[in-house]
Enzyme design. Sequence first.
Site, PDB file in Angstrom:
ATOM      1  N   HIS A  15       0.869  -1.185   0.000  1.00 18.25           N
ATOM      2  CA  HIS A  15       0.000   0.000   0.000  1.00 18.25           C
ATOM      3  C   HIS A  15       0.899   1.227   0.000  1.00 18.25           C
ATOM      4  CE1 HIS A  15      -3.859   2.103   1.441  1.00 18.25           C
ATOM      5  NE2 HIS A  15      -2.955   3.057   1.261  1.00 18.25           N
ATOM      6  N   HIS A  17       1.582   5.347  -1.603  1.00 19.50           N
ATOM      7  CA  HIS A  17       1.226   6.559  -2.339  1.00 19.50           C
ATOM      8  C   HIS A  17       2.502   7.214  -2.864  1.00 19.50           C
ATOM      9  CE1 HIS A  17      -2.983   6.653  -0.884  1.00 19.50           C
ATOM     10  NE2 HIS A  17      -2.464   6.141   0.209  1.00 19.50           N
ATOM     11  N   LEU A  18       2.579   7.391  -4.164  1.00 19.33           N
ATOM     12  CA  LEU A  18       3.715   8.071  -4.775  1.00 19.33           C
ATOM     13  C   LEU A  18       3.351   9.455  -5.301  1.00 19.33           C
ATOM     14  CD1 LEU A  18       5.438   5.145  -6.731  1.00 19.33           C
ATOM     15  CD2 LEU A  18       6.181   6.209  -4.587  1.00 19.33           C
ATOM     16  N   ARG A  19       2.043   9.783  -5.298  1.00 18.96           N
ATOM     17  CA  ARG A  19       1.584  11.086  -5.788  1.00 18.96           C
ATOM     18  C   ARG A  19       1.960  11.240  -7.266  1.00 18.96           C
ATOM     19  NH1 ARG A  19      -1.643  10.845  -1.556  1.00 18.96           N
ATOM     20  NH2 ARG A  19      -0.755  11.613   0.405  1.00 18.96           N
ATOM     21  N   LYS A 101      -9.332  -0.205  -6.058  1.00 18.82           N
ATOM     22  CA  LYS A 101      -9.382   0.446  -4.745  1.00 18.82           C
ATOM     23  C   LYS A 101     -10.731   1.121  -4.522  1.00 18.82           C
ATOM     24  CE  LYS A 101      -7.866   1.926  -0.779  1.00 18.82           C
ATOM     25  NZ  LYS A 101      -6.623   2.686  -0.555  1.00 18.82           N
ATOM     26  N   HIS A 138     -10.574   1.129   1.685  1.00 12.95           N
ATOM     27  CA  HIS A 138     -10.351   2.089   2.771  1.00 12.95           C
ATOM     28  C   HIS A 138     -11.562   1.955   3.685  1.00 12.95           C
ATOM     29  CE1 HIS A 138      -8.784   5.992   4.488  1.00 12.95           C
ATOM     30  NE2 HIS A 138      -9.978   5.891   5.038  1.00 12.95           N
ATOM     31  N   HIS A 176      -4.728  -0.657   5.762  1.00 10.31           N
ATOM     32  CA  HIS A 176      -4.315   0.067   6.975  1.00 10.31           C
ATOM     33  C   HIS A 176      -5.302  -0.121   8.141  1.00 10.31           C
ATOM     34  CE1 HIS A 176      -7.117   2.826   5.129  1.00 10.31           C
ATOM     35  NE2 HIS A 176      -6.229   3.342   4.308  1.00 10.31           N
ATOM     36  N   LEU A 221      -4.972   9.246   8.105  1.00 13.21           N
ATOM     37  CA  LEU A 221      -6.292   8.622   8.065  1.00 13.21           C
ATOM     38  C   LEU A 221      -6.141   7.199   7.533  1.00 13.21           C
ATOM     39  CD1 LEU A 221      -8.538  11.540   6.745  1.00 13.21           C
ATOM     40  CD2 LEU A 221      -8.573  10.518   9.028  1.00 13.21           C
ATOM     41  N   ASP A 249       1.379   2.474   3.576  1.00 16.07           N
ATOM     42  CA  ASP A 249       0.530   3.664   3.413  1.00 16.07           C
ATOM     43  C   ASP A 249       1.375   4.924   3.513  1.00 16.07           C
ATOM     44  OD1 ASP A 249      -1.801   5.112   2.941  1.00 16.07           O
ATOM     45  OD2 ASP A 249      -2.402   5.152   5.041  1.00 16.07           O
ATOM     46  N   HIS A 253       3.149  14.552   1.851  1.00 16.67           N
ATOM     47  CA  HIS A 253       2.576  15.865   1.563  1.00 16.67           C
ATOM     48  C   HIS A 253       3.662  16.905   1.769  1.00 16.67           C
ATOM     49  CE1 HIS A 253      -1.678  14.669   1.375  1.00 16.67           C
ATOM     50  NE2 HIS A 253      -1.445  13.890   2.413  1.00 16.67           N
ATOM     51  N   ALA A 265      -3.749  14.746   5.706  1.00 22.50           N
ATOM     52  CA  ALA A 265      -3.593  13.471   6.400  1.00 22.50           C
ATOM     53  C   ALA A 265      -2.590  12.602   5.664  1.00 22.50           C
ATOM     54  CB  ALA A 265      -4.927  12.757   6.492  1.00 22.50           C
TER      55      ALA A 265
END
Length: 350
Positions: A15, A17-19, A101, A138, A176, A221, A249, A253, A265
């Site tokens: 899980h 996030h690479l944006r 997802k 989620h 998560h 979150l 996760d 940011h 978050a």
Amino acid sequence: MTQTDLVIPRPDDMHLHLRDGDMLRAVTPASARDFGRAIIMPNLVPPVVTRGDVHAYRARILAALPDGADFQPLMTMYLTEQADADEIAAAHAAGEIVAVKLYPAGATTNSDSGVRNLDRVMPVLERMAEIGLPLCVHGEVTDAEIDIFDREAVFIEHVLAPLRRRLPELRVVMEHVTTADGIDYVRGSGGDIAATLTVQHLALNRNALFVGGIRPHNYCLPVLKRERHRLALRAAATSGDRRFFLGTDSAPHPRHAKEAACGCAGCFTAPVALGILAQIFEQEEALDDLPDFASGFGAAFYGLPPATARLRLRRSDRPVDLPARLSAAGVDVEIFDPGFDVHWWPEPAA
């Protein structure tokens, strides 16, 4: 006798996030350094909803990798109420995606395009059940009257349990998981459900948000929970139960967006995740269970071949000087601090 060296199959992050854009270019090398594969979350703006979106995003990730990096992004699609079951099935058949997802609308970062009425996506879910394509969830409700610390438990009772009774053959990953309720639900279910556990939820309880002042870089979150829930997560992670595996996760940011009147978050854990994880497993006297949790169980659930590359975790007598911030490609991101000394650090195995 203290263990000082541990060689494990190169871990998978189930899980991540690479944006996109500058952030993608800044943070991707941190994951590619330590992980061999990662399941990439699709909550961009706009989200990854078509096969064309998947191809384009994967190409941008590969372009952001350092020269010589051996890292495989495993792609997903974002489930919307307009999703096309045929397109999703075709993407799965072609090996372009490993999961879809589900974000309840408004549950987390960039989830406004998510699902408001599960009945509207039942044809897609039924097709996914037929072809064995996992649904990553989620697991939080977004009703304003539900306390934020209860959102996961209410989601299980009101959404997930009824869905799985209605469609028991659907393979589900509870992303998560943060509560004893989630752990108990997975343990009481069959083999077609699994759960990812994050570093931050294993390391911290909700005191870490408030003690000594507001701690915006610990805000994520699902939100951190009570100590009894953290202990339940640790027990699951170190239990040897193949239904629980690592999904960091890691969610970067910009620093200014976290330290704001209405902060974002997410915890950026990728650069330090494995060292912290080894420290946690050592604290639990469960280092022998770390390879399965970080490198084995997730791949098995998704039907991926076992990792052949190896990663070495070394232990030093002195605490490791963990990096505090990543500054690259014009991006400034605070790196997660677990709040305790870490003595482990990953490096390539010879």
